[in-house]
Write an enzyme that holds these catalytic residues in place. Structure first.
Site, mmCIF file in Angstrom:
data_model
loop_
_atom_site.group_PDB
_atom_site.id
_atom_site.type_symbol
_atom_site.label_atom_id
_atom_site.label_comp_id
_atom_site.label_asym_id
_atom_site.label_seq_id
_atom_site.Cartn_x
_atom_site.Cartn_y
_atom_site.Cartn_z
ATOM 1 N N ALA B 18 64.037 22.152 -16.493
ATOM 2 C CA ALA B 18 63.077 21.022 -15.594
ATOM 3 C C ALA B 18 62.016 20.695 -16.696
ATOM 4 C CB ALA B 18 62.872 21.493 -14.170
ATOM 5 N N PHE B 119 84.611 24.427 -8.648
ATOM 6 C CA PHE B 119 83.412 25.177 -8.158
ATOM 7 C C PHE B 119 83.278 25.286 -6.576
ATOM 8 C CE2 PHE B 119 79.739 27.283 -9.798
ATOM 9 C CZ PHE B 119 80.226 27.500 -11.003
ATOM 10 N N GLN B 240 69.471 31.686 -1.498
ATOM 11 C CA GLN B 240 70.802 31.779 -1.912
ATOM 12 C C GLN B 240 71.157 33.457 -2.090
ATOM 13 O OE1 GLN B 240 73.195 29.595 -4.775
ATOM 14 N NE2 GLN B 240 73.664 28.948 -2.681
ATOM 15 N N HIS B 242 73.818 35.250 -3.854
ATOM 16 C CA HIS B 242 75.169 34.851 -4.706
ATOM 17 C C HIS B 242 76.265 35.815 -4.506
ATOM 18 C CE1 HIS B 242 78.007 33.693 -7.777
ATOM 19 N NE2 HIS B 242 77.356 32.665 -8.197
ATOM 20 N N LEU B 252 74.307 38.677 -12.936
ATOM 21 C CA LEU B 252 75.180 37.543 -12.140
ATOM 22 C C LEU B 252 76.501 37.508 -12.833
ATOM 23 C CD1 LEU B 252 75.185 34.965 -10.470
ATOM 24 C CD2 LEU B 252 74.354 33.853 -12.593
ATOM 25 N N GLU B 255 80.285 31.881 -10.403
ATOM 26 C CA GLU B 255 81.291 31.357 -9.384
ATOM 27 C C GLU B 255 82.548 30.650 -10.211
ATOM 28 O OE1 GLU B 255 79.676 29.726 -5.988
ATOM 29 O OE2 GLU B 255 80.635 27.760 -6.595
ATOM 30 N N ARG B 286 78.552 29.213 -1.294
ATOM 31 C CA ARG B 286 78.225 30.578 -1.184
ATOM 32 C C ARG B 286 77.728 31.135 -0.170
ATOM 33 N NH1 ARG B 286 75.015 29.432 -7.327
ATOM 34 N NH2 ARG B 286 77.002 29.063 -8.517
ATOM 35 N N HIS B 353 69.507 35.332 -5.425
ATOM 36 C CA HIS B 353 70.234 34.242 -6.598
ATOM 37 C C HIS B 353 69.255 33.217 -6.721
ATOM 38 C CE1 HIS B 353 72.307 32.546 -9.809
ATOM 39 N NE2 HIS B 353 72.681 31.694 -9.203
ATOM 40 N N ARG B 398 72.595 25.730 -1.248
ATOM 41 C CA ARG B 398 72.606 24.865 -2.668
ATOM 42 C C ARG B 398 74.246 25.020 -2.951
ATOM 43 N NH1 ARG B 398 72.984 26.131 -7.875
ATOM 44 N NH2 ARG B 398 72.144 28.284 -7.894
#
Lengths: 236, 597
Positions: B18, B119, B240, B242, B252, B255, B286, B353, B398
């Site tokens: 970002a 996804f 979240q 995961h 991680l 997904e 998720r 996550h 999300r």
């Protein structure tokens, strides 16, 4: 794994209080779940909060925790603690100025990376959609784009130790070839001109320390060879 | 203490996706911009994203932004603001194509287009079947993206302040934001960065939990700074988990593994997701998959000697597919789980996550707070984007690949808004208050002089264990109440942290103590907001808010279809309405419905 105590010998230097660097003998008890060198270093910090090193992702993608481990450069987060002979000797990456303890000043390393223009150059007006690239063309970037800029390679390279200001070094040259190999890039000639110099590219003597230490299994020597090939082909 | 002042048109805090995307807008517009970052930009946590970035390019299956928008609203359990979601889904193709033009090495389809994979929660035709929407560079999409964005910033001559840690937000008596204080790690010196515009892109705070996929640096610095400066935090109860963190290690596993055909199995080898999500199965969203896994484990069908995890199986995929599409995952499984997924399944557990909540913003990236009856009044000079911000596009849950999209769309949007405000003459360098750096200097002075205090390591551990136990995948009223008290006690201890290392030079202990101040704000916000929300929605599921005809899945729209706002001072809660109205007339509002997959 079980609880066990691990012996370390660690390079220490805090310019704020130490006149000169020294090697510190220190041990730490590990929990059964501690597997990687980084886990042990985090435990050491709980014992002595002045022990300084960089770290972030702890999974080998950010490139922060490169150091010299028993004489060989590597990432603390990808090194199995139980695979190491004790006392585990930790030093900062060789050839770069030490800021403190295991933290080195990477300015010179990044300067060389920036010197190869590490960005795609394509002067055509951007199309509305993606520029097309076949899977085979894209395949050419494998083994190049995965570099995490940890500096394990460049700081294990004798040519880089001797001429860090003039020799681009394996990491920078790998990046240079990443753009030379990209079918979307139009700057081939300028990129080769930029490297045609007794030092920038040709100080690589294929010692291959870079290949030996790369924690991502990349092969800068091969990329350097390909750049040399391109130079030769351009000349004839 | 003498504090140096530096002056800029704009200051961006954070150089992940970002921050770098925002920086490009500003650098290319010629604004004098400083990007402050705790770590060298390519070490930011965007680098760890794996599976892809969502865009309805339709390269392999038919797709359009309407379907993407529907999936995102449904995924958010209707807590997402539909104006921001429409904006994001419409902009997706543009920002992904831009990235390709910057040089991002996306994988390719046979006809040379960007490769896309299925996804979780992403579907075609409003939930009918999985869609290929996730644009991927093998399983290293975040790495490829972060490097491409950094490289483009090198081209644009963006000015970085690398290994500078921002400490506090500077506001004047009117509440305008005037910049930040920051500490240079190498010297320990504090400076004021005085600016006309300040953009926070500081990422999430997943390190409040004991078991987290997040990097050490994910300490919610911007969120903590904002909270201390009186900005409320939005929807912080929504975290979240995961589904697939490596059991025991937390690292991680994307997904995208399930997108490529991976299957979750319990102790008897059963593909249990068929029972919980008959349509999308392993590719349900998720929150749904994580809860199903925990239910399997709680009911005794977990794997391993302690029955404490489930297995992610890709042994039925060809080794070629694994080597080509999931090479990074194979490395991670070998490194951290000790298994080669070509030959054996990977032990996985739900792992913290992503922070759905954050600093409240609108779709333009402006930070907004309630003021004079307007729930969304912009704070002059203050912008935020990415995980630290709450636009809100993710609402209560999300969808995978929407985070990389979020940081591209809203990083760009925040940058564009600053450039527009600048050109319109709305931004000026307002005088600094005399005490601009006092709060930061006091924090550092306290750390330097504290004796007989608490260890940062111990207090941090207590916080992480408390969050893990009291605000996990499933939530219970008694545990939440107790959690509020416990976190308040931890916060008191955090005021007395002591460091032994007093060096000025690259003092990690000082950095960790200052980071803990930020984490504590996030932990308090999370626990207090979660305790108060008496319903189940998205990732926030309480055992006392069960599935009924009136409240489907325990969701109570009559009383709780609203955003939480938590103020640090006094632990005060406030609420504001969810925007159910899209931005344009191109699309009808997505009507409330029960979520099933």
């Amino acid at each position: 794994m079980t609880k066990r105590t691990v012996q370390f010998k660690i390079y220490r230097y805090d310019p704020d209080k130490d006149e000169k660097p020294y090697m510190q003998d220190i041990s730490v008890e590990l929990e059964p779940s501690d597997k990687k060198l980084l886990d042990a270093l985090v435990r050491l910090r709980a014992k002595d909060d002045s022990m300084s090193f960089r770290r972030s992702c702890r999974e080998g993608v950010c490139g922060s925790d490169a150091m010299n481990i028993n004489g060989k450069n590597g990432l603390a987060c990808l090194t199995d603690i139980d695979s190491l002979a004790q006392p585990i000797t930790l030093r900062p990456l060789p050839g770069l100025p030490v800021i403190r303890d295991l933290i080195v000043d990477m300015t010179q390393f990044f300067k060389q990376y920036h010197s190869i223009k590490p960005y795609l150059v394509n002067n055509d007006p951007p199309p509305e959609r993606e520029r097309l690239q076949s899977p085979e063309e894209r395949e050419e970037l494998n083994g190049l784009y995965e570099c995490i800029l940890c500096a394990c390679c460049s700081t294990s390279c004798p040519s880089f130790w001797w001429n860090p200001d003039k020799f681009v070094g394996p990491a920078g040259l790998l990046a240079a070839y990443r753009f030379l190999a990209d079918t979307r890039d139009q700057d081939t000639n300028a990129r080769l001109d930029n490297l045609e110099d007794p030092y920038r590219l040709f100080r690589c003597h294929s010692i291959m320390n870079c290949v030996d230490v790369c924690p991502k299994g990349l092969n800068p020597t091969r990329a350097i060879g390909k750049i040399k090939d391109m130079m030769v082909r351009r000349a004839i | 203490m003498n504090v140096a002042k530096r002056t800029f048109d704009a200051v961006i805090v954070g150089a992940g996706g970002a921050g770098l995307r925002a920086a490009l807008q500003l650098s290319e517009a010629g604004l004098k911009t400083a990007v402050l970052t705790k770590v060298f930009p390519t070490r930011s946590h965007t680098v760890a994203a794996q599976g892809g970035v969502a865009a309805s390019l339709g390269n392999s299956t038919e797709d359009n932004w309407h379907w993407h928008m529907y999936d995102t609203v449904k995924g958010s359990d209707w807590l997402g603001d539909q104006d921001a979601i429409e904006f994001m889904c419409k902009k997706a193709n543009e920002v992904v194509i831009e990235l390709e033009h910057y040089g991002m090495p996306f994988d390719r389809t046979d006809n040379g287009k960007i490769y896309q994979r299925p996804f979780g929660g992403h579907s075609m035709n409003y939930g009918q079947a999985p869609v290929m929407r996730s644009c991927a560079a093998a399983d290293r999409t975040g790495h490829a993206m972060l490097h491409a964005l950094y490289q483009r910033n090198v081209r644009a001559n963006t000015q970085f302040f690398v290994e500078w840690m921002a400490l506090d937000l500077i506001r004047n008596a009117d509440g305008d934001v005037l910049g930040v204080t920051a500490m240079e790690m190498e010297t320990g010196e504090v400076s004021i960065f005085h600016s006309k515009a300040t953009i926070f892109a500081t990422g999430g705070a997943g390190r409040i939990y004991y078991s987290s996929t997040n990097a050490f640096i994910n300490t919610g610095d911007g969120v903590g700074m904002a909270a201390r400066a009186g900005i409320p935090l939005e929807d912080m109860e929504f975290w979240q988990f995961h589904p697939t963190g490596v059991a025991g290690a937390g690292v991680l596993i994307t997904e995208g593994v399930r997108g490529e055909g991976g299957i979750l199995r319990n102790a008897s080898g059963e593909r249990f997701m068929e029972r919980y999500a008959p349509n999308l199965k392993d590719l349900a969203s998720r929150d749904v998959v994580s809860r199903s896994m925990v239910t399997e484990i709680n009911e005794g069908r977990g794997c391993g000697p302690d029955k404490d995890h489930v297995l992610l199986d890709i042994t039925h995929l060809s080794p070629e597919t694994i080597m080509k599409r999931l090479p990074g995952i194979r490395e991670i499984a070998i490194q951290f789980a000790g298994v080669d997924p070509i030959k054996a399944p990977i032990p996985v557990v739900p792992t913290c996550h992503y922070q759905m909540g954050g600093i409240p913003t609108n779709y333009k990236g402006q930070v907004v707070v309630p003021k004079d009856g307007n729930p969304n009044a912009p704070v002059h000079g203050f912008y935020a984007a990415g995980e630290c911000a709450c636009a809100s596009v993710h609402g209560a849950n999300r969808l995978g690949t929407n985070s990389l999209l979020d940081l591209l769309v809203f990083g760009k949007s925040a940058g564009e808004t600053v450039v527009e405000d600048f050109k319109a003459g709305n931004l000026s360098l307002k005088p600094l208050p005399a005490d601009a750096a006092d709060a930061s200097l006091a924090r550092i002075a306290r750390l330097d002089s504290q004796t007989g205090g608490e260890s940062v390591f111990d207090v941090g551990l207590e916080m992480r264990r408390t969050m893990q136990k009291h605000a996990g995948v499933f939530r219970f009223d008694a545990l939440l109440r107790e959690g509020v008290t416990k976190i308040a006690a931890v916060a008191e201890r955090a005021k007395r942290t002591e460091i032994k290392d007093k060096s000025k030079v690259w003092n990690v202990a000082r950095m960790e103590a200052l980071e803990l101040d930020n984490l504590i704000e996030v932990a308090r916000a999370t626990m207090v907001s979660a305790e108060a929300r008496k319903e189940s929605r998205g990732a926030h599921v309480r055992d006392d808010a069960p599935d009924t005809a009136e409240n489907p899945n325990g969701r109570d729209d009559k009383n709780w279809l609203k955003h939480t706002l938590w103020y640090s001072e006094g632990n005060r809660l406030d609420y504001k309405p969810v925007n159910l109205k899209p931005l344009s007339d191109d699309v009808e509002p997505i009507a409330l419905a029960k979520r099933t997959y």
